[in-house]
Design a protein around this motif. Structure first.
Motif, mmCIF file in Angstrom:
data_model
loop_
_atom_site.group_PDB
_atom_site.id
_atom_site.type_symbol
_atom_site.label_atom_id
_atom_site.label_comp_id
_atom_site.label_asym_id
_atom_site.label_seq_id
_atom_site.Cartn_x
_atom_site.Cartn_y
_atom_site.Cartn_z
ATOM 1 N N TYR A 26 0.967 -1.462 -0.215
ATOM 2 C CA TYR A 26 -0.002 0.052 0.209
ATOM 3 C C TYR A 26 0.776 1.403 0.236
ATOM 4 C CZ TYR A 26 -3.685 -2.876 1.305
ATOM 5 O OH TYR A 26 -3.976 -4.834 1.205
ATOM 6 N N VAL A 27 0.611 2.138 -0.799
ATOM 7 C CA VAL A 27 1.384 3.329 -0.744
ATOM 8 C C VAL A 27 0.879 4.720 -0.432
ATOM 9 C CG1 VAL A 27 3.238 4.328 -2.244
ATOM 10 C CG2 VAL A 27 3.327 2.520 -2.409
ATOM 11 N N GLU A 28 0.990 5.433 -0.403
ATOM 12 C CA GLU A 28 0.389 6.948 -0.374
ATOM 13 C C GLU A 28 1.162 8.306 -0.030
ATOM 14 O OE1 GLU A 28 -3.393 8.964 2.181
ATOM 15 O OE2 GLU A 28 -3.465 6.770 1.646
ATOM 16 N N GLY A 29 1.537 8.593 -0.660
ATOM 17 C CA GLY A 29 2.452 9.577 -0.597
ATOM 18 C C GLY A 29 4.117 9.126 -0.350
ATOM 19 N N GLU A 30 4.485 9.434 0.106
ATOM 20 C CA GLU A 30 5.975 8.565 0.640
ATOM 21 C C GLU A 30 5.987 7.813 1.476
ATOM 22 O OE1 GLU A 30 8.668 11.991 2.105
ATOM 23 O OE2 GLU A 30 8.731 13.333 0.648
ATOM 24 N N VAL A 31 4.469 7.339 2.025
ATOM 25 C CA VAL A 31 4.807 6.511 2.662
ATOM 26 C C VAL A 31 4.312 5.414 2.278
ATOM 27 C CG1 VAL A 31 3.508 5.393 5.062
ATOM 28 C CG2 VAL A 31 3.737 7.832 5.054
ATOM 29 N N GLU A 32 4.829 3.833 2.362
ATOM 30 C CA GLU A 32 4.495 2.682 1.646
ATOM 31 C C GLU A 32 4.752 0.973 2.967
ATOM 32 O OE1 GLU A 32 7.020 -0.391 -0.744
ATOM 33 O OE2 GLU A 32 6.967 1.987 -1.696
ATOM 34 N N LEU A 33 3.559 0.606 2.676
ATOM 35 C CA LEU A 33 3.571 -0.542 3.659
ATOM 36 C C LEU A 33 4.006 -1.372 2.844
ATOM 37 C CD1 LEU A 33 2.643 -1.065 6.642
ATOM 38 C CD2 LEU A 33 0.094 -0.742 5.810
ATOM 39 N N VAL A 88 -3.731 4.069 4.546
ATOM 40 C CA VAL A 88 -2.271 4.158 4.049
ATOM 41 C C VAL A 88 -2.792 3.220 2.202
ATOM 42 C CG1 VAL A 88 -0.388 3.453 3.311
ATOM 43 C CG2 VAL A 88 -0.471 3.874 5.576
ATOM 44 N N ASP A 89 -3.384 4.365 2.076
ATOM 45 C CA ASP A 89 -3.811 4.000 0.575
ATOM 46 C C ASP A 89 -5.175 3.049 1.022
ATOM 47 O OD1 ASP A 89 -4.496 3.481 -2.014
ATOM 48 O OD2 ASP A 89 -3.638 1.660 -2.675
ATOM 49 N N GLY A 90 -6.289 3.907 2.078
ATOM 50 C CA GLY A 90 -6.998 3.772 2.161
ATOM 51 C C GLY A 90 -6.960 1.888 3.167
#
Length: 99
Positions: A26-33, A88-90
């Motif tokens: 899951y990616v949202e902006g600079e955050v990746e999970l 994070v990305d929902g």
């Protein structure tokens, strides 16, 4: 939910995820999970119910939770503050650290 426990030199590390999150990124902006098999799954992971998750989290020193159900169980049990949960990305993500 998938539950995995590891004993470390700093205490019990617990990872919990909803099964449909395993293997996803899951990616949202600079955050990746990354919900990797190596961390959340593997042979050591067990499919468990909410009671087992709560029991494990109360014994954990550190925990990582991913997914609507996994995070909701921790919030409903009063172990995670709902205002501290990330999306994070929902997808819901929470970390727990007992000091």
């Amino acid at each position: 939910m998938l539950l995995r426990e590891r004993q470390t030199t700093d205490g019990l590390l617990v990872s919990v995820c909803d099964p449909d999150c395993l293997g996803e990124t899951y990616v949202e902006g600079e955050v990746e999970l990354d919900v990797t098999e190596a961390f959340y799954g593997g042979e050591e992971a067990e499919e468990v119910d909410a009671d087992a998750v709560v029991d494990s989290l109360t014994r954990a020193s550190v925990a990582n939770l991913v997914g609507e159900r996994a995070v909701s169980v921790a919030v409903d049990a009063g172990l995670v503050d709902e205002e501290r949960v990330l999306s994070v990305d929902g997808t819901l993500h929470a970390q727990l650290l007992w000091m």
